[in-house]
Write an enzyme that holds these catalytic residues in place. Structure first.
Site, PDB file in Angstrom:
ATOM      1  N   SER A  71       0.833  -1.195   0.000  1.00 19.38           N
ATOM      2  CA  SER A  71       0.000   0.000   0.000  1.00 19.38           C
ATOM      3  C   SER A  71       0.870   1.248   0.000  1.00 19.38           C
ATOM      4  O   SER A  71       1.977   1.254   0.552  1.00 19.38           O
ATOM      5  CB  SER A  71      -0.863  -0.012   1.264  1.00 19.38           C
ATOM      6  OG  SER A  71      -1.450   1.247   1.467  1.00 19.38           O
ATOM      7  N   TYR A 105      -1.520  -1.162  11.047  1.00 15.13           N
ATOM      8  CA  TYR A 105      -1.811  -1.685   9.707  1.00 15.13           C
ATOM      9  C   TYR A 105      -0.673  -1.345   8.738  1.00 15.13           C
ATOM     10  O   TYR A 105      -0.114  -2.216   8.062  1.00 15.13           O
ATOM     11  CB  TYR A 105      -3.145  -1.114   9.186  1.00 15.13           C
ATOM     12  CG  TYR A 105      -3.263  -1.151   7.685  1.00 15.13           C
ATOM     13  CD1 TYR A 105      -3.448  -2.359   7.020  1.00 15.13           C
ATOM     14  CD2 TYR A 105      -3.135   0.009   6.921  1.00 15.13           C
ATOM     15  CE1 TYR A 105      -3.517  -2.395   5.635  1.00 15.13           C
ATOM     16  CE2 TYR A 105      -3.205  -0.026   5.554  1.00 15.13           C
ATOM     17  CZ  TYR A 105      -3.393  -1.226   4.905  1.00 15.13           C
ATOM     18  OH  TYR A 105      -3.436  -1.261   3.533  1.00 15.13           O
ATOM     19  N   LYS A 152       2.365  -3.735   6.671  1.00 18.36           N
ATOM     20  CA  LYS A 152       2.662  -3.731   5.235  1.00 18.36           C
ATOM     21  C   LYS A 152       4.143  -3.448   5.004  1.00 18.36           C
ATOM     22  O   LYS A 152       4.814  -4.119   4.198  1.00 18.36           O
ATOM     23  CB  LYS A 152       1.804  -2.685   4.506  1.00 18.36           C
ATOM     24  CG  LYS A 152       0.327  -3.032   4.418  1.00 18.36           C
ATOM     25  CD  LYS A 152       0.088  -4.253   3.538  1.00 18.36           C
ATOM     26  CE  LYS A 152      -1.356  -4.690   3.544  1.00 18.36           C
ATOM     27  NZ  LYS A 152      -1.596  -5.985   2.900  1.00 18.36           N
ATOM     28  N   ASN A 158     -15.089   3.101   6.098  1.00 16.81           N
ATOM     29  CA  ASN A 158     -13.992   3.986   6.497  1.00 16.81           C
ATOM     30  C   ASN A 158     -13.547   4.850   5.332  1.00 16.81           C
ATOM     31  O   ASN A 158     -13.010   5.926   5.521  1.00 16.81           O
ATOM     32  CB  ASN A 158     -12.768   3.161   6.928  1.00 16.81           C
ATOM     33  CG  ASN A 158     -13.042   2.353   8.174  1.00 16.81           C
ATOM     34  OD1 ASN A 158     -13.452   2.908   9.179  1.00 16.81           O
ATOM     35  ND2 ASN A 158     -12.840   1.048   8.101  1.00 16.81           N
TER      36      ASN A 158
HETATM   37  C1  UD1 Z   1      -6.957   4.743   3.400  1.00 18.06           C
HETATM   38  C2  UD1 Z   1      -5.937   4.251   4.364  1.00 18.06           C
HETATM   39  C3  UD1 Z   1      -4.837   3.570   3.609  1.00 18.06           C
HETATM   40  C4  UD1 Z   1      -5.409   2.440   2.780  1.00 18.06           C
HETATM   41  C5  UD1 Z   1      -6.457   3.016   1.850  1.00 18.06           C
HETATM   42  C6  UD1 Z   1      -7.149   1.924   1.075  1.00 18.06           C
HETATM   43  C7  UD1 Z   1      -6.161   5.867   6.202  1.00 18.06           C
HETATM   44  C8  UD1 Z   1      -5.495   6.976   6.953  1.00 18.06           C
HETATM   45  N1  UD1 Z   1      -5.465   5.353   5.174  1.00 18.06           N
HETATM   46  O1  UD1 Z   1      -6.365   5.756   2.599  1.00 18.06           O
HETATM   47  O2  UD1 Z   1      -3.890   3.078   4.508  1.00 18.06           O
HETATM   48  O3  UD1 Z   1      -4.391   1.805   2.062  1.00 18.06           O
HETATM   49  O4  UD1 Z   1      -7.450   3.702   2.600  1.00 18.06           O
HETATM   50  O5  UD1 Z   1      -7.974   2.467   0.117  1.00 18.06           O
HETATM   51  O6  UD1 Z   1      -7.244   5.442   6.512  1.00 18.06           O
HETATM   52  N2  UD1 Z   1     -12.622  11.178   3.436  1.00 18.06           N
HETATM   53  C9  UD1 Z   1     -13.659  12.016   3.779  1.00 18.06           C
HETATM   54  N3  UD1 Z   1     -14.800  11.463   4.314  1.00 18.06           N
HETATM   55  C10 UD1 Z   1     -14.931  10.102   4.508  1.00 18.06           C
HETATM   56  C11 UD1 Z   1     -13.869   9.260   4.148  1.00 18.06           C
HETATM   57  C12 UD1 Z   1     -12.734   9.823   3.627  1.00 18.06           C
HETATM   58  O7  UD1 Z   1     -13.573  13.242   3.612  1.00 18.06           O
HETATM   59  O8  UD1 Z   1     -15.993   9.690   5.004  1.00 18.06           O
HETATM   60  C13 UD1 Z   1     -11.413  11.765   2.813  1.00 18.06           C
HETATM   61  C14 UD1 Z   1     -10.130  11.500   3.580  1.00 18.06           C
HETATM   62  O9  UD1 Z   1      -9.906  12.488   4.541  1.00 18.06           O
HETATM   63  C15 UD1 Z   1      -9.104  11.514   2.432  1.00 18.06           C
HETATM   64  C16 UD1 Z   1      -9.883  10.963   1.243  1.00 18.06           C
HETATM   65  O10 UD1 Z   1     -11.255  11.146   1.568  1.00 18.06           O
HETATM   66  O11 UD1 Z   1      -8.719  12.843   2.132  1.00 18.06           O
HETATM   67  C17 UD1 Z   1      -9.639   9.481   1.002  1.00 18.06           C
HETATM   68  O12 UD1 Z   1      -9.867   8.763   2.212  1.00 18.06           O
HETATM   69  P1  UD1 Z   1      -9.928   7.165   2.246  1.00 18.06           P
HETATM   70  O13 UD1 Z   1     -10.817   6.674   1.188  1.00 18.06           O
HETATM   71  O14 UD1 Z   1     -10.227   6.783   3.651  1.00 18.06           O
HETATM   72  O15 UD1 Z   1      -8.471   6.735   1.832  1.00 18.06           O
HETATM   73  P2  UD1 Z   1      -7.047   7.134   2.484  1.00 18.06           P
HETATM   74  O16 UD1 Z   1      -7.211   7.714   3.826  1.00 18.06           O
HETATM   75  O17 UD1 Z   1      -6.303   7.913   1.478  1.00 18.06           O
END
Ligand code: UD1
Length: 338
Positions: A125, A150, A154, A199
């Site tokens: 990742s 996590y 990795k 998430n």
């Molecule tokens: C997350 C994981 C990463 C994993 C990846 C898999 C974290 C910190 N990192 O990445 O380790 O490999 O998923 O896809 O969790 N966001 C919102 N609202 C939400 C959800 C997300 O605004 O309800 C925003 C987040 O702040 C971020 C973006 O959307 O800026 C992407 O978030 P997300 O899909 O959770 O991925 P990552 O955090 O980049």
């Protein structure tokens, strides 16, 4: 026909990879303990490809159970997806993460050695880069400063696999560092099926759009990015799946150790994703700005040139297709596989 052991093959990325393996003429065999996946995904794959996929419900930490499968087939390679993957949960349950991800991989590698299969593709990742030193991120960027268990598993497993390959050059090991996989199979038969509250951004968006949840929270609009929201390198899950087939070709050519970013090289903000989703699909996604989420970085996107040069792979789908396919899946399956 070469047979490929696919651990975690019932999961989101694993199931999409099964379809591409079949297309490329490989025979996948799946082992999965279904803790975070649904057997229905395998049924959907079978429906799409018109063939049965051998499936074994087992935990790869169970050496005896795994050994029985190893004895039944002669595997050319293993694609290792199985593992726990929720960042927040890993902070609260570190031992589960170390046991599953580290312990599972140790048993798997021992079994592969015992049965003389020295070709592995590992699901890594972009999280291994931690807070990226430079952007776009190349494979040469330093890794290892992960803030959660996590990410640490990795990064440590990458180190373990690199040492295994260093000690015995018969191994071909490809570490694939995924950026943010989203989207679904264009048929709408397969897609992401998170348990409970999602998430990640895209499954949350689709659940709001379909009416399962009221409103999306946007985590922070005061980052140093063009519109203040977080920027990520979203990649269509089918492109990602094809990256594994490209990695298998490299293994066929006896690549030794290979480390590749799998991303598009383009960064999109949270608001870009919401707007594109609304435009392409003609549905509203109500959202409100919330505080930043702990551990998030402002920007994270790849330089995917190495995979293009050495694997001949690059992502073909853009954000519009990712949004279209994610919605098509959710619309057709409002409750996912359940
Ligand atoms: C997350 C994981 C990463 C994993 C990846 C898999 C974290 C910190 N990192 O990445 O380790 O490999 O998923 O896809 O969790 N966001 C919102 N609202 C939400 C959800 C997300 O605004 O309800 C925003 C987040 O702040 C971020 C973006 O959307 O800026 C992407 O978030 P997300 O899909 O959770 O991925 P990552 O955090 O980049």
């Amino acid at each position: 026909m070469k047979t490929i052991l696919v651990t975690g093959g019932a999961g989101y990325i694993g199931s999409h990879t099964l379809v591409e393996l079949d297309k490329a003429g490989y025979q996948p065999v799946v082992v999965d303990n279904l803790v975070n996946s649904n057997i229905e995904s395998i049924r959907r794959v079978e429906k799409l490809i018109g063939k049965k996929i051998p499936f074994y419900n087992l935990d790869i930490r169970d050496a005896e159970a795994l050994e029985k499968v190893m004895e039944e087939y002669e595997f050319f390679a293993c694609i290792h997806f199985a593992g726990l993957k929720a960042v927040g949960e890993s902070v609260n349950k570190p031992l589960e993460y170390y046991s599953n991800n580290m312990g599972g991989t140790f048993v798997l590698i021992e079994q592969l050695v015992k049965h003389n299969c020295k070709n592995v593709i590992f699901s890594s990742s972009a999280t291994v880069y931690g807070v990226p030193e430079t952007i776009p991120i190349t494979e040469g960027c330093p890794k290892g400063m992960c803030t959660n268990p996590y990410g640490k598993t990795k990064s440590m497993l990458e180190d373990v696999l690199m040492d295994v390959q260093k000690a015995d050059k018969e191994w071909n090991i490809v570490l694939l560092r995924y950026f943010n996989p989203i989207g679904a199979h264009p048929s709408g038969e397969m897609g992401e099926n998170p348990n409970g509250i999602p998430n990640n951004l895209m499954p949350y968006i689709t659940q709001v759009a379909v009416g399962n949840r009221e409103c999306l929270g946007v985590f922070g609009n005061d980052y140093d990015t063009p519109d203040g929201t977080g920027v990520r390198d979203y990649i269509h899950v089918v492109d990602l799946a094809r990256g594994h087939v490209a990695a298998l070709s490299a293994i066929e050519r006896k690549c030794g150790l290979g480390i590749y970013n799998l991303g598009t090289g383009r960064g999109y903000s949270v608001l870009d994703v919401i707007k594109t989703f609304e435009k392409v699909n003609g549905v509203a996604v109500p959202y409100r700005i919330m505080p930043r989420r702990d551990g998030d970085v402002a920007e994270c996107y790849s330089n995917p040139q190495k995979a293009k040069n050495e694997l001949g792979w690059s992502a073909e789908y853009g954000l519009e297709e990712m949004c279209r396919d994610a919605w098509n899946w959710q619309k057709k399956n409002p409750e996912g596989y359940n």
